[in-house]
Each structure stands twice: as structure tokens, then as C-alpha cells.
Design a protein around this motif. Structure first.
Motif, PDB file in Angstrom:
ATOM      1  N   UNK A   1       0.839  -1.198   0.000  1.00 25.45           N
ATOM      2  CA  UNK A   1       0.000   0.000   0.000  1.00 25.45           C
ATOM      3  C   UNK A   1       0.876   1.250   0.000  1.00 25.45           C
ATOM      4  N   UNK A   2       1.987   1.189   0.709  1.00 23.83           N
ATOM      5  CA  UNK A   2       2.889   2.345   0.768  1.00 23.83           C
ATOM      6  C   UNK A   2       3.420   2.713  -0.615  1.00 23.83           C
ATOM      7  N   UNK A   3       3.579   1.733  -1.481  1.00 24.25           N
ATOM      8  CA  UNK A   3       4.027   2.015  -2.849  1.00 24.25           C
ATOM      9  C   UNK A   3       2.951   2.776  -3.612  1.00 24.25           C
ATOM     10  N   UNK A   4       1.699   2.419  -3.410  1.00 24.97           N
ATOM     11  CA  UNK A   4       0.603   3.159  -4.038  1.00 24.97           C
ATOM     12  C   UNK A   4       0.620   4.610  -3.575  1.00 24.97           C
ATOM     13  N   UNK A   5       0.790   4.803  -2.294  1.00 22.25           N
ATOM     14  CA  UNK A   5       0.841   6.165  -1.753  1.00 22.25           C
ATOM     15  C   UNK A   5       2.022   6.933  -2.356  1.00 22.25           C
ATOM     16  N   UNK A   6       3.157   6.250  -2.482  1.00 24.26           N
ATOM     17  CA  UNK A   6       4.344   6.878  -3.071  1.00 24.26           C
ATOM     18  C   UNK A   6       4.074   7.261  -4.530  1.00 24.26           C
ATOM     19  N   UNK A   7       3.535   6.332  -5.321  1.00 19.17           N
ATOM     20  CA  UNK A   7       3.218   6.629  -6.720  1.00 19.17           C
ATOM     21  C   UNK A   7       2.268   7.825  -6.822  1.00 19.17           C
TER      22      UNK A   7
ATOM     23  N   UNK B   1       1.900  10.241  -4.604  1.00 17.52           N
ATOM     24  CA  UNK B   1       2.589  11.468  -4.196  1.00 17.52           C
ATOM     25  C   UNK B   1       3.495  12.002  -5.307  1.00 17.52           C
ATOM     26  N   UNK B   2       3.924  11.124  -6.194  1.00 12.83           N
ATOM     27  CA  UNK B   2       4.774  11.519  -7.326  1.00 12.83           C
ATOM     28  C   UNK B   2       3.960  11.865  -8.578  1.00 12.83           C
ATOM     29  N   UNK B   3       2.644  11.757  -8.480  1.00 14.31           N
ATOM     30  CA  UNK B   3       1.784  12.114  -9.606  1.00 14.31           C
ATOM     31  C   UNK B   3       1.697  11.057 -10.690  1.00 14.31           C
ATOM     32  N   UNK B   4       2.068   9.823 -10.369  1.00  9.39           N
ATOM     33  CA  UNK B   4       2.011   8.740 -11.353  1.00  9.39           C
ATOM     34  C   UNK B   4       0.616   8.136 -11.477  1.00  9.39           C
ATOM     35  N   UNK B   5      -0.119   8.133 -10.375  1.00  8.50           N
ATOM     36  CA  UNK B   5      -1.487   7.622 -10.355  1.00  8.50           C
ATOM     37  C   UNK B   5      -2.352   8.595  -9.562  1.00  8.50           C
ATOM     38  N   UNK B   6      -3.666   8.423  -9.687  1.00 13.30           N
ATOM     39  CA  UNK B   6      -4.616   9.302  -9.000  1.00 13.30           C
ATOM     40  C   UNK B   6      -5.674   8.474  -8.294  1.00 13.30           C
TER      41      UNK B   6
ATOM     42  N   UNK C   1      14.889  -0.052 -15.479  1.00 10.88           N
ATOM     43  CA  UNK C   1      15.792   1.008 -15.059  1.00 10.88           C
ATOM     44  C   UNK C   1      15.375   2.401 -15.478  1.00 10.88           C
ATOM     45  N   UNK C   2      14.143   2.578 -15.910  1.00 11.45           N
ATOM     46  CA  UNK C   2      13.676   3.901 -16.291  1.00 11.45           C
ATOM     47  C   UNK C   2      13.345   4.678 -15.015  1.00 11.45           C
ATOM     48  N   UNK C   3      13.839   5.885 -14.937  1.00 11.54           N
ATOM     49  CA  UNK C   3      13.647   6.729 -13.756  1.00 11.54           C
ATOM     50  C   UNK C   3      12.183   7.159 -13.633  1.00 11.54           C
ATOM     51  N   UNK C   4      11.738   7.382 -12.405  1.00 15.64           N
ATOM     52  CA  UNK C   4      10.353   7.787 -12.168  1.00 15.64           C
ATOM     53  C   UNK C   4      10.000   9.087 -12.882  1.00 15.64           C
ATOM     54  N   UNK C   5      10.943   9.998 -13.012  1.00 12.17           N
ATOM     55  CA  UNK C   5      10.645  11.244 -13.723  1.00 12.17           C
ATOM     56  C   UNK C   5      10.352  10.971 -15.200  1.00 12.17           C
ATOM     57  N   UNK C   6      11.078  10.029 -15.792  1.00 15.22           N
ATOM     58  CA  UNK C   6      10.828   9.657 -17.187  1.00 15.22           C
ATOM     59  C   UNK C   6       9.516   8.892 -17.320  1.00 15.22           C
ATOM     60  N   UNK C   7       9.201   8.071 -16.324  1.00 21.39           N
ATOM     61  CA  UNK C   7       7.933   7.342 -16.325  1.00 21.39           C
ATOM     62  C   UNK C   7       6.779   8.336 -16.246  1.00 21.39           C
TER      63      UNK C   7
END
Length: 149
Positions: A25-31, A33-38, A67-73
């Protein structure tokens, strides 16, 4: 034709998404917080996710594994709609953004693979000669530029 089902009736809880994606669940929260999911909050103030988030998370996981960075994702996902499943053309536009990046990673890994045997155990510890740590002695060039200033 049946009426479309309202998003709130097919929404998934944070626990359901985590279980279906095999992530904490913490990974979902992290994603999020980074704007990857809503997500959104229901009347009980619990997070809810649309089903299309499962596909986005699958893409994120595969991209991270390569190995793709989260900013690129995040940049690549920005061409996809946030409120629904993307079309085939939108998926294609996203994947094209990564092609050059992946080609460079493949070239870098191939070079590493070719030079690794000669470097492991050589004991040189030379920053001037090491093709992996300092290819083309770029550190010397950087030091010269700094000294000239």
C-alpha cells in the motif's frame, strides 16, 4: 446495450489495488505522491482508484524493472488520460518516448558487458585508464576546465 457502470461502483480500494498489483500500500501512496497515479476519496474518506490504474501500475513496474527513472515514467504517462483507459494510439505515443532512452541503456549495458571481464580483478584502480568509471578520461577534461576558470 447496457448502461455504463458508474466509476464509483467499480472503484477499487487501496488494499484491492495493492493486492492485484502485488505491491505494498505504501508504494501506491508513493506513486500517488509523485503524480504517477490518481485516487479520490469516498464518503467515508477512503481512497478509491479507477480500474484503469491497474494498467498504469503494470507499466510503472515494468519501466522501473528496466531502469527507467520515475521522472521519465511520469513524463511518458503524461500523454495518457488520467480519468480512463488510454487508446492504442495513446499507448503507442507513450512507448515511443522511451525508445531512445531504452536504446541508450542497451548500448551502455552492452559496452559494460564487453568490458567487464577485463576490469574485474585488474586491480588498476586508475581513474585515468578505467573505461567503465572514466571512459575517455572525461574526468581529466572536467578537471582541466575547472582549473582554467
Amino acid at each position: 446495450m447496457p448502461a455504463p457502470v458508474a466509476a464509483h461502483k467499480t472503484a477499487l480500494s487501496v488494499g484491492e489495488v495493492a493486492k492485484r498489483c502485488d505491491i505494498p500500500v505504501s508504494t501506491l501512496h508513493f506513486y500517488e505522491s509523485r503524480g504517477l497515479i490518481k485516487s479520490w476519496r469516498n464518503n467515508s474518506n477512503h481512497r478509491r482508484y479507477s480500474r484503469h490504474v491497474l494498467r498504469r501500475i503494470a507499466v510503472i513496474k515494468v519501466a522501473q524493472r528496466t531502469g527507467i527513472a520515475l521522472t521519465d515514467i511520469k513524463q511518458a504517462l503524461s500523454v495518457l488520460p488520467e480519468d480512463g483507459a488510454p487508446s492504442a494510439a495513446q499507448w503507442q505515443a507513450m512507448s515511443q518516448q522511451w525508445q531512445t532512452l531504452l536504446d541508450k541503456k542497451i548500448a551502455d549495458l552492452t559496452l559494460l558487458q564487453q568490458q567487464l571481464d577485463s576490469c574485474i580483478g585488474c586491480g588498476c584502480l586508475s581513474l585515468q585508464d578505467c573505461p567503465l568509471r572514466n571512459p575517455g578520461d572525461y574526468l581529466a577534461a572536467a578537471s582541466s576546465a575547472d582549473a582554467a576558470e
